[in-house]
Design an enzyme around this catalytic site. Structure first.
Site, short mmCIF file in Angstrom:
data_model
loop_
_atom_site.label_atom_id
_atom_site.label_comp_id
_atom_site.label_asym_id
_atom_site.label_seq_id
_atom_site.Cartn_x
_atom_site.Cartn_y
_atom_site.Cartn_z
N ARG A 169 0.83 -1.20 0.00
CA ARG A 169 0.00 0.00 0.00
C ARG A 169 0.87 1.25 0.00
O ARG A 169 2.08 1.19 0.14
CB ARG A 169 -0.98 -0.01 1.18
N ALA A 206 0.59 5.12 -2.22
CA ALA A 206 0.47 5.39 -3.66
C ALA A 206 1.78 5.17 -4.43
O ALA A 206 1.76 4.65 -5.55
CB ALA A 206 -0.04 6.81 -3.86
N GLY A 207 2.89 5.54 -3.85
CA GLY A 207 4.18 5.36 -4.52
C GLY A 207 4.57 3.90 -4.57
O GLY A 207 5.00 3.38 -5.61
N ARG A 267 -6.81 -0.89 -7.60
CA ARG A 267 -7.30 0.19 -6.73
C ARG A 267 -7.55 1.40 -7.63
O ARG A 267 -6.67 1.79 -8.40
CB ARG A 267 -6.26 0.52 -5.63
N CYS A 281 -2.18 9.38 8.09
CA CYS A 281 -1.92 8.15 7.35
C CYS A 281 -0.43 7.84 7.31
O CYS A 281 0.32 8.28 8.21
CB CYS A 281 -2.50 8.20 5.94
N ASP A 306 -2.71 10.73 -2.99
CA ASP A 306 -2.95 9.61 -3.90
C ASP A 306 -3.21 10.11 -5.31
O ASP A 306 -2.94 9.40 -6.28
CB ASP A 306 -4.13 8.77 -3.41
N ASN A 313 -6.53 12.41 -0.88
CA ASN A 313 -5.66 11.68 0.06
C ASN A 313 -6.54 10.92 1.06
O ASN A 313 -7.77 11.01 1.03
CB ASN A 313 -4.71 12.65 0.76
N LYS A 314 -5.88 10.19 1.94
CA LYS A 314 -6.58 9.33 2.90
C LYS A 314 -7.77 10.03 3.56
O LYS A 314 -7.67 11.19 3.93
CB LYS A 314 -5.58 8.86 3.97
N LYS A 326 1.77 11.60 -9.37
CA LYS A 326 0.50 11.52 -8.64
C LYS A 326 -0.49 12.57 -9.14
O LYS A 326 -1.59 12.70 -8.62
CB LYS A 326 0.74 11.65 -7.15
P1 RI2 Z 1 2.98 7.68 -0.40
C1 RI2 Z 1 -1.88 6.13 0.96
O1 RI2 Z 1 -3.00 5.40 0.57
C2 RI2 Z 1 -2.24 7.29 1.87
O2 RI2 Z 1 -3.43 7.94 1.50
C3 RI2 Z 1 -1.02 8.16 1.67
O3 RI2 Z 1 -1.22 9.48 2.10
C4 RI2 Z 1 -0.86 8.07 0.16
O4 RI2 Z 1 -1.17 6.70 -0.14
C5 RI2 Z 1 0.47 8.44 -0.39
O5 RI2 Z 1 1.47 7.60 0.10
P2 RI2 Z 1 -3.31 3.88 1.11
O6 RI2 Z 1 -2.58 2.96 0.15
O7 RI2 Z 1 3.00 7.38 -1.86
O8 RI2 Z 1 -2.86 3.74 2.52
O9 RI2 Z 1 3.51 9.07 -0.11
O10 RI2 Z 1 -4.80 3.76 0.94
O11 RI2 Z 1 3.68 6.62 0.41
#
Ligand code: RI2
Length: 309
Positions: free
Chosen positions: A16, A18-19, A59, A125, A194, A204-205, A230
């Site tokens: 999990r 987004a990156g 997703r 998050c 996201d 975002n979350k 993103k």
């Molecule tokens: P990075 C996550 O989604 C959160 O919403 C977080 O803020 C966003 O992705 C970006 O995360 P989830 O996968 O790419 O927990 O900065 O639903 O790590």
């Protein structure tokens, strides 16, 4: 890992963020290309398109996922043989992963400049981009303290506080609904994203919009740490970013829900924070006001309105 396994792990949120899901999808696509045993170039392309479809369907909200897959699939725009197509795919996949890893480091470096010695931060998050900025500021010797939310229903806040604790950063762990109670003690809110729309709105979350609203009322700055992939190109066309609604059982156990026939449990995973509540977006190309989202889509993702005609 098999493509179907990666897809399943992304769906279940075992992979999990987004990156991270973008990099995992690209790795799965590269692996699929490496092992694809076909001799006809058209079959190769069709199989790859199928695999890309499986990954992007996992997703719906994090646009990093289709952006990353599209970046790799551009290798198949024109090619002469299966081997050439395979090689081009693998090299674009490696390029994406390298860029993505560097992007997180650059964001940390740029973001840390916006954090001052003595600052109290709040994050929501578990974003590697946002956390990167916090960790880098700490590494530079800035004295900081963090408020981290719990993040119902999946509890990603726990991952965040473990990381902060490991780094030796003074951290306050709070329930999501305590944000307004503490917001006056906070100097800066820093979150990830996201997806970012052309109008600068940040997806975002779930809960981010409420936090940004409380921050705005308290005159506390909000910064978003997000790689350029993103940003959501299709929002140029007015396309809305789909908000994923997950299994209600994440919120309320099924047996309990079944006893309450008049109750419908809703579980959106993300919300939209309007640009007016965001002071700055930190990308690997520099810090921009949300109003400049279009230029990121045009200059760094290479999408223009003409492309849709
Ligand atoms: P990075 C996550 O989604 C959160 O919403 C977080 O803020 C966003 O992705 C970006 O995360 P989830 O996968 O790419 O927990 O900065 O639903 O790590």
């Amino acid at each position: 890992m098999l493509l179907s396994e990666t897809a399943e792990n992304i769906k279940k949120m075992e992979i999990r963020g987004a990156g991270r899901i973008a990099r995992a999808a690209v790795e799965a696509l590269a692996d699929f290309a490496r092992n694809l045993d076909v001799s006809d170039p058209e079959t190769f392309k069709r199989e790859m398109q199928g695999a890309a479809g499986v990954l992007t369907a996992t997703r719906p909200t994090a646009v990093s996922l289709p952006n990353a897959v599209r970046y790799v699939m551009r290798a198949l725009d024109s090619f002469e043989s299966v081997e050439a197509a395979r090689e081009a795919t693998l090299s674009r996949a490696a390029e994406f992963i390298e860029h993505s890893e560097h992007a997180v480091e650059w964001i940390a470096e740029i973001g840390a400049r916006h954090i001052s010695d003595g600052d109290v931060l709040l994050t929501h998050c578990n974003s590697e981009a946002a956390l990167g900025c916090i960790l880098e500021a700490h590494r530079q010797g800035k004295e900081i303290e963090v408020y981290a939310t719990e993040v119902r229903p999946r509890g990603q806040g726990l991952i965040t506080i473990r990381t902060l604790n490991e780094a030796g950063i003074r951290t306050n762990y709070i329930i999501d609904s305590a944000v307004r109670y503490f917001i006056n003690d906070v100097d800066l809110v820093i979150v990830g994203a996201d997806a970012i729309a052309v109008n600068g709105a940040v997806v975002n979350k779930i809960g981010t919009a409420q936090i940004a609203h409380a921050a705005n009322e308290a005159r506390t700055n909000v910064i978003v740490a997000a790689e350029t992939y993103k940003f959501a190109p299709r929002t140029i066309l007015g396309e809305k970013i789909e908000i994923e609604e997950r299994d209600p059982a994440e919120v309320l156990p099924r047996e309990e829900a079944e006893r309450l026939p008049f109750v419908r449990v809703r579980n959106p995973a993300f919300d939209v924070t309007p640009a007016e509540y965001i002071d700055l977006i930190i990308t690997e190309r520099g810090a921009i006001p949300p109003e400049l989202a279009y230029t990121v889509i045009r200059d760094y993702l290479g999408w223009r309105i003409e492309e849709f005609r």
